[in-house]
Design a protein around this motif. Structure first.
Motif, PDB file in Angstrom:
ATOM      1  N   ASP A 145     -96.524 -17.804 -45.594  1.00 16.83           N
ATOM      2  CA  ASP A 145     -97.854 -17.294 -45.310  1.00 16.83           C
ATOM      3  C   ASP A 145     -97.804 -15.780 -45.056  1.00 16.83           C
ATOM      4  N   HIS A 196    -102.957 -17.429 -42.413  1.00 18.01           N
ATOM      5  CA  HIS A 196    -103.455 -18.528 -41.585  1.00 18.01           C
ATOM      6  C   HIS A 196    -102.959 -18.362 -40.158  1.00 18.01           C
ATOM      7  N   ARG A 197    -103.155 -17.165 -39.642  1.00 24.15           N
ATOM      8  CA  ARG A 197    -102.668 -16.912 -38.284  1.00 24.15           C
ATOM      9  C   ARG A 197    -103.380 -17.840 -37.322  1.00 24.15           C
ATOM     10  N   GLN A 198    -102.733 -18.091 -36.178  1.00 24.28           N
ATOM     11  CA  GLN A 198    -103.296 -19.036 -35.247  1.00 24.28           C
ATOM     12  C   GLN A 198    -103.867 -18.308 -34.049  1.00 24.28           C
ATOM     13  N   GLU A 233    -106.607 -22.428 -36.575  1.00 27.11           N
ATOM     14  CA  GLU A 233    -105.910 -21.782 -37.686  1.00 27.11           C
ATOM     15  C   GLU A 233    -106.933 -21.017 -38.508  1.00 27.11           C
ATOM     16  N   ASP A 285    -108.722 -19.784 -41.404  1.00 25.10           N
ATOM     17  CA  ASP A 285    -108.929 -20.040 -42.827  1.00 25.10           C
ATOM     18  C   ASP A 285    -110.434 -20.031 -43.080  1.00 25.10           C
ATOM     19  N   ASN A 299    -112.405 -21.787 -39.687  1.00 24.72           N
ATOM     20  CA  ASN A 299    -111.571 -22.685 -40.474  1.00 24.72           C
ATOM     21  C   ASN A 299    -112.433 -23.612 -41.317  1.00 24.72           C
TER      22      ASN A 299
END
Ligand code: FES
Length: 683
Positions: free
Chosen positions: A36, A114-116, A128, A130, A609
């Protein structure tokens, strides 16, 4: 083709590894391994999204020794970027640095697509990133007389070639700016593309010449009966840039939901008036929040809304009349995707998209769906009771095996309305109160000051805000404290000065009030808790408890493992006081937690997301709805719950920590709680 002599590349934190021929750009290696690593410019060295940190030395865990020359030398593109914007020490641009020898490469969180994002709440749920709308930088082929194609078609071709976007569409407003933008950017442009989870064709929301670096934003809006709250969120990082709220202007048409439905029934065009009022309020809120965050409102490209069914219909411009009578049919229970401007949102990007979460049933709305998305009762190992406290409470009960939901018409008392000294949670409002069981004297804390009223410096600290009234959490504590101090009996009657031994219990007509604060001799307020206030709170708490009990009956249980209090002010409710009041069923006190504004969080998850949208659409179909309005047992539970904490339920956990005195102030032998006489209301 790679062979075993090719350099080994190990990515952290994913641990993905593979061999690549020397000279392979790090970004290419990452893509091939499915690591990613972000990129907006497609490897042109201008967006800096692909930053990585190579590690040097011995990595025994990975069985790799990394030498100084593991990556290619710092190149001119990196040098230029560093001079213009500055790269952190040790960072390289993944699209520029190429692999030369074995290497370990760390992808920092800000370079992950897709960093959290971890929520701050106690029950941290990771979101996440998105989002549905993202930025893409492309180089579009210039027009060619020998191969006549339109600019839009060549833009589509570039997006397919560089980003594997299969198909796009653009509306007329976008088409009209396409040609000048392409030429201004010398055929390099950034587009904001919206990909729906239901539609394979992506929509072009915005286009900028060259690389757009101003960011993209979305609004998560929790549209409640009494208040409207919005979170302005960065669609790249998930960071909340600003949060703001306003009162729902529909209050002037009726405080609770049913009175708004009746307004629509009794006044031709009333629904249209209410639709206009709420749309205008949301538009103003969007404008204000952008100004507060110093962000161009045109960069807000997405809006996610959660609301109860009546708000849902009024927002969409659908007459809510069917929701006022059995069988409470919704126009649609599915999620709704549309252009934000169709909802009157003029202040934000003209092509911004809006998404409204699905409703669960005629009385259980998209706000309850959002709570389910945020708190995930369907994934819980133990039986969780989740109560979103508001003018209309959403209640969910469930675990991995099943989830039940209902809504309960608590009315606006918990939000400080219908309370004699009630007010919104704002500086100056009493939010916490304690009554000494011996002296019967109160002490309290107001919003905006950490000191208690009996502490030194309180008067000075509150001089600017004053002490103005009692907000929702304050009134809950006040009523519970009156009960704990023996100033109010189980039926909710406040005793007289003679019965209680304190002159703070003052006669008012045929009933008594408890005096909390009196500044009337200097022209200030006189704040009391009246018998009428207690009645309003009893109605609200009984409705809440009865809804929870109904779900417990349906599930066939007498107790729950844990209770989660949610809602804009749910976070501020003291679990002990809520239990003394009997708002919630008995449970060990450490199993009563707060989830903050869970509906707002659910909206934010759906904003950040896209998969969460599909998930909640699936989940709501599996939630079993219980209709409180037609369930005779609701009334039975309601009447029994009028007593404080309860007429029949034993509350053993509460008894362990807070044994309650048992006075009786009813000298006439009537039923002062007025059990059973209750105005049926939704709100
Ligand atoms: Fe944009 Fe590397 S991908 S700078």
């Amino acid at each position: 083709m790679t062979d075993t002599k090719d350099p080994l590349v190990v990515f952290t934190p994913s641990g993905k590894r593979g061999r690549f021929p020397a000279g392979t750009p790090v970004l290419t290696a990452a893509r091939q391994l499915g690591v990613d690593l972000d990129s907006v410019c497609g490897g042109r060295g201008i967006c800096s999204k692909c930053q990585v940190t190579p590690g040097y030395g011995e990595f025994s865990k990975h069985g790799v020794t990394v030498h100084e020359d593991a990556l290619s030398e710092w190149n001119a593109v990196e040098e230029r970027y560093d001079q213009k914007r500055g790269l952190k020490p040790g960072r390289r641009l993944g699209c520029q640095a190429t692999v030369q020898r074995d290497v370990v490469i760390d992808v920092p969180p800000e370079s992950q697509v897709h960093r959290q994002v971890v929520r701050k709440a106690a029950t941290a749920r990771v979101i996440e990133m998105d989002p549905a709308t993202r930025l893409y930088f492309v180089e579009v082929d210039e027009p060619d007389m020998h191969e006549p194609t339109g600019d839009l078609e060549r833009l589509a071709r570039a997006l397919k070639r560089e980003w594997e976007i299969p198909e796009i569409r653009a509306d007329l407003t976008l088409l009209s700016k396409l040609q000048p933008t392409l030429r201004k950017g010398k055929w390099q442009v950034t587009v904001a593309l919206h990909k729906s989870h239901r539609d394979a064709v992506a929509s072009v929301i915005e286009i900028w010449p060259g690389l757009h670096e101003g960011g993209l934003y979305g609004l998560a809006i929790d549209l409640g009966s009494t208040t409207v709250a919005a979170h302005l969120t960065d669609l790249d990082t998930g960071e909340v840039k600003a949060s703001s709220g306003i009162m729902n202007p529909q209050i002037r048409f009726g405080e609770d939901l049913m009175s708004r439905v009746s307004y629509a029934m009794m006044n031709p065009g009333g629904d249209v008036e209410m639709t206009a009022a709420v749309r205008e309020a949301i538009d103003t809120l969007a404008q204000e929040i952008a100004r507060e965050a110093e962000i161009d409102a045109a960069l807000i490209v997405e809006v996610v809304l959660v609301c109860n069914p009546v708000m849902h219909h009024l927002l969409l411009g659908i007459d809510p009349v069917e929701l006022g009578q059995a069988p409470f049919a919704l126009a649609t229970s599915e999620s709704v995707s549309l252009m934000a401007r169709e909802l009157g949102l003029e202040a934000i990007n003209t092509r911004a998209r809006a998404y409204i979460l699905p409703c669960i049933a005629g009385h259980v709305g998209a706000d309850a769906a959002a709570v389910a998305l945020s708190e995930e009762p369907g994934k819980s190992d133990d039986l969780a009771l989740i109560i979103d406290v508001g003018t209309n409470a959403e209640i969910l009960l469930g675990d991995k095996t099943s989830v039940l939901a209902c809504s309960s018409p608590t009315g606006p008392a918990f939000e400080g309305a219908q309370i004699s000294s009630g007010q919104r949670a704002a500086p100056g409002a009493i939010e916490a109160i304690r009554i000494d069981p011996e002296t019967k004297e109160p002490r309290f804390r107001v919003i905006g000051c950490d000191l208690w009223s009996d502490e030194e410096g309180f008067a000075e600290a509150t001089a600017s805000t004053g002490i103005t009234g009692i907000c929702g959490s304050g009134i809950i504590e006040a009523v519970a404290e009156l009960r704990m101090a023996g100033l109010m009996d189980e039926s909710g009657l406040i005793g007289s000065a003679a019965q209680t031994g304190t002159s703070r219990c003052v006669a008012e007509g045929r009933t008594h009030s408890y005096l909390v604060f009196d500044a009337s001799d200097t022209g200030g307020p006189r704040i009391t808790v009246t018998q009428g206030d207690i009645r309003a709170i009893q109605l609200a708490k009984s409705a809440l408890y009865a809804g929870a009990r109904l779900l417990m009956d349906e599930r066939g249980v007498d107790r729950v493992d844990r209770v989660v209090l949610a809602g804009a002010f749910g976070a501020h409710i003291s679990p002990l006081h809520a239990m003394v009041l009997g708002m919630i069923p008995d449970a060990p006190l450490d199993k009563v937690t707060s989830a903050g504004n869970a509906a707002g969080t659910g909206a934010r998850i759906a904003l950040c997301n896209i998969a969460a949208r599909a998930e909640i659409e699936r989940t709501v179909r599996q939630i079993h709805k219980v209709e409180t309005a037609i369930e005779p047992k609701f009334q039975e539970h309601f009447v029994a719950a009028n007593a404080i904490p309860h007429k029949t339920a034993p509350f053993p956990e509460l008894a362990k920590i807070a044994p309650l005195p048992n006075p009786s102030f009813n000298t006439k032998g009537e039923d002062p709680a007025g059990g059973g006489r209750r105005r049926r209301r939704r709100g």
